[in-house]
Design a protein around this motif. Structure first.
Motif, PDB file in Angstrom:
ATOM      1  N   LEU A  32       0.806  -1.210   0.000  1.00  0.00           N
ATOM      2  CA  LEU A  32       0.000   0.000   0.000  1.00  0.00           C
ATOM      3  C   LEU A  32       0.840   1.262   0.000  1.00  0.00           C
ATOM      4  O   LEU A  32       0.364   2.334  -0.386  1.00  0.00           O
ATOM      5  CB  LEU A  32      -0.944  -0.019   1.205  1.00  0.00           C
ATOM      6  N   SER A  33       2.110   1.166   0.409  1.00  0.00           N
ATOM      7  CA  SER A  33       2.983   2.336   0.369  1.00  0.00           C
ATOM      8  C   SER A  33       3.300   2.751  -1.055  1.00  0.00           C
ATOM      9  O   SER A  33       3.779   3.873  -1.293  1.00  0.00           O
ATOM     10  CB  SER A  33       4.273   2.063   1.141  1.00  0.00           C
ATOM     11  N   VAL A  35       0.982   2.818  -3.470  1.00  0.00           N
ATOM     12  CA  VAL A  35      -0.248   3.300  -4.117  1.00  0.00           C
ATOM     13  C   VAL A  35      -0.126   4.793  -4.398  1.00  0.00           C
ATOM     14  O   VAL A  35       0.316   5.577  -3.559  1.00  0.00           O
ATOM     15  CB  VAL A  35      -1.476   3.024  -3.227  1.00  0.00           C
ATOM     16  N   ALA A  48      -6.234   0.788   0.497  1.00  0.00           N
ATOM     17  CA  ALA A  48      -5.592   2.003   0.999  1.00  0.00           C
ATOM     18  C   ALA A  48      -6.571   2.831   1.826  1.00  0.00           C
ATOM     19  O   ALA A  48      -6.213   3.401   2.867  1.00  0.00           O
ATOM     20  CB  ALA A  48      -5.049   2.821  -0.164  1.00  0.00           C
ATOM     21  N   TRP A  64      -9.016   8.027  -0.919  1.00  0.00           N
ATOM     22  CA  TRP A  64      -8.725   6.734  -1.558  1.00  0.00           C
ATOM     23  C   TRP A  64     -10.011   5.990  -1.924  1.00  0.00           C
ATOM     24  O   TRP A  64     -10.100   5.403  -3.014  1.00  0.00           O
ATOM     25  CB  TRP A  64      -7.877   5.870  -0.631  1.00  0.00           C
TER      26      TRP A  64
END
Length: 537
Positions: A32-33, A35, A48, A64
């Motif tokens: 998710l980092s 995204v 996210a 998100w």
């Protein structure tokens, strides 16, 4: 020349993402980092948004989830679209927009009109926010029945929890069952443990409503322990708040006061403004039980500064109680009746029951026994809908007394007996003769006797009742002596009107009441009233 390594595309497995999210795992953080605004995967954008929600980052969550919504299509799995709509709808609902949440439902249903579990759940939350409790409960039940269609078992846990919360003041026993089932489902599927403190707190509150204090204490211990271990200050503060209610109903007012003060301090430290307002309301109520009106007024003022729409009815109830304490008994009875009707419209049987009994108390204090009996009959009728022993709000010694006096032992049976009340205060000394009433040495002014029936008639009626005290005088005898020239029916009507006016006069004399006993009228007194043959000294 070596080939430039390519970044791995974001093509995760949706079931795995959902499972990790619902377990509260941080194993998705590396994924998710990465995204960004250009990410196309609806599942990753949804993840996210969910992660941001779990971290309390509401603005990021909304962004998100909205991006995920914009990229969803008919190719997106229906269960994911429904869960996305639920999460985004909840965020918009918390921001105060039922219309915005409704628009998310319309978006989801543009793909499929089949009612999914998550969409029905969102409809239930919207109905609840609008105060449409009956409709909300019906939607919750339909959502639970369709829980198999949801993206994950977490939906069932949330649906069970919200239905249980809605039922706590309508059917505490069923609420307990729903909370237990939610906890069992959470454990069976190894879901996010951060939900457990809220479930334990809810179960404890339902147990308080059911007067099962031992169960409530065990659940509050579990809620406080889990909240401390998991670092959830809101749930820890709520556990202390609910423990204050438990202390109060066990007549430990000092411990209840200490607990609610601690809950408020923790809420202020964590900037939980809504809970701070509720704490101040309870502090005001507990101050009344300590017979400290000044502290009650100060706490009520602080509650108003921190309150919102959610606290409006509770503050109005405090105002009604202050009105009762100030001696405006009939006005207080009217306020209690209006508040009770509002709670009944939302199927809040528990709170309405307490308020109807307070209405009875107010009518009794205002020398209106017919109103007192009618209010108690209405309250007792609510007990026939299901077991009802106590209310976690506004419960005091006076309520059981009202149920017993005006509803009989059957109405008062099994109600929680408490020793602390708010009206058992020391009244001023009242001295009474056939000609005059003096309060703390000061006679009731002449203008107080000037009512529709006439001051002369009211003073004569009062004098006859004083002469007969502690016995009563037959209605026919009073009518004949006061209106000897009038026909029987007219004289009786005059007597009814005069008794109504006399009761209004006696409102100014705490502890002195005119009551009907069978076919007689009589005076009743409390310990602060002294009956004398001559004029008061």
């Amino acid at each position: 020349m070596a080939a430039t390594p390519r970044k791995r595309p974001l093509t995760p497995d949706l079931p795995r993402i959902v499972a990790l999210l619902d377990k509260g795992s941080d194993r998705l953080d590396p994924l998710l980092s990465r995204v960004t605004d250009s990410t196309e995967s609806v599942g990753v954008l949804f993840a996210a948004g969910r992660r941001a929600l779990l971290r309390g980052e509401r603005d990021d969550a909304r962004a998100w989830l909205t991006r995920a919504q914009s990229r969803a299509s008919r190719r997106t799995p229906e269960a994911l679209r429904a869960r996305l709509a639920f999460e985004l709808g909840c965020v918009l609902l918390e921001d105060g927009g039922t219309e915005a949440a409704e628009s998310v439902i319309a978006w989801a249903e543009s793909f499929s009109r089949r009612p999914s579990s998550d969409i029905l759940h969102l409809r239930a939350l919207i109905a609840d926010r609008r105060g449409e409790r009956t409709e909300a409960i019906a939607f919750y039940r339909r959502a639970i029945a369709k829980a198999r269609t949801a993206l994950s078992p977490l939906s069932r846990v949330l649906e069970l929890r919200n239905l249980a919360e809605a039922l706590a003041h309508q059917s505490p026993a069923e609420s307990l069952t729903m909370y237990r089932h939610a906890l069992e489902t959470l454990r069976a599927h190894d879901l996010d443990p951060r939900l457990a403190p809220a479930l334990h707190n809810g179960l404890a509150y339902a147990a308080i409503c059911a007067a099962d204090f031992e169960l409530a204490e065990r659940e509050l211990d579990a809620a406080a322990r889990d909240a401390l271990r998991l670092g959830i200050p809101l749930m820890r503060a709520y556990a202390i708040y609910n423990r204050s209610i438990l202390f109060e109903l066990r007549d430990d007012i000092d411990a209840a006061t200490h607990a609610i003060g601690e809950a408020r301090e923790q809420s202020e430290s964590a900037r939980l403004r809504d809970l701070v307002a509720w704490c101040w309301i309870r502090e005001s109520w507990l101050a009344l039980k300590r017979k400290d009106r000044a502290a009650a007024d100060r706490a009520a003022g602080s509650a108003r500064k921190n309150s919102g729409e959610a606290q409006a009815e509770a503050l109005a109830t405090l105002d009604a109680i202050f009105t009762l304490l100030d001696g405006d008994h009939l006005d207080a009875a009217k306020l209690f009746g209006e508040l009770a009707n509002g709670y009944l419209e939302r199927s809040d049987i528990v709170t309405a029951f307490a308020l109807l009994l307070w209405r009875s108390v107010a009518y009794r204090r205002g020398n209106a026994p017919k109103g007192a009996k009618a209010a108690t009959r209405e309250a007792c009728a609510l007990r026939r809908r299901g077991p009802l022993r106590v209310s976690p709000s506004w419960w005091a010694r006076e309520l059981v007394g009202a149920a017993r006096v005006d509803g009989g032992e059957r109405c008062a049976e099994d109600l929680l007996e408490t020793t602390a009340g708010i009206l058992d205060v020391t009244h001023a000394k009242v001295e009474v003769t056939a000609a005059e009433i003096a309060i703390a040495g000061k006679p009731i002014p002449d203008e107080a006797w000037r009512r529709r029936s006439g001051a002369r008639v009211l003073r004569r009626l009062f004098g006859l009742l004083v002469e007969a005290y502690p016995s009563g005088v037959a209605r026919d005898e009073l009518a004949d002596r006061l209106w000897p020239e009038s026909e029987g029916d007219k004289a009786v009507r005059n007597l009814y009107a005069a008794m109504k006016d006399l009761r209004r006069v006696l409102i100014a004399a705490p502890g002195l009441r005119a009551v009907a006993r069978g076919g007689d009228y009589a005076l009743e007194t409390d310990g602060n009233v002294v009956m004398r043959r001559g004029k008061p000294t």
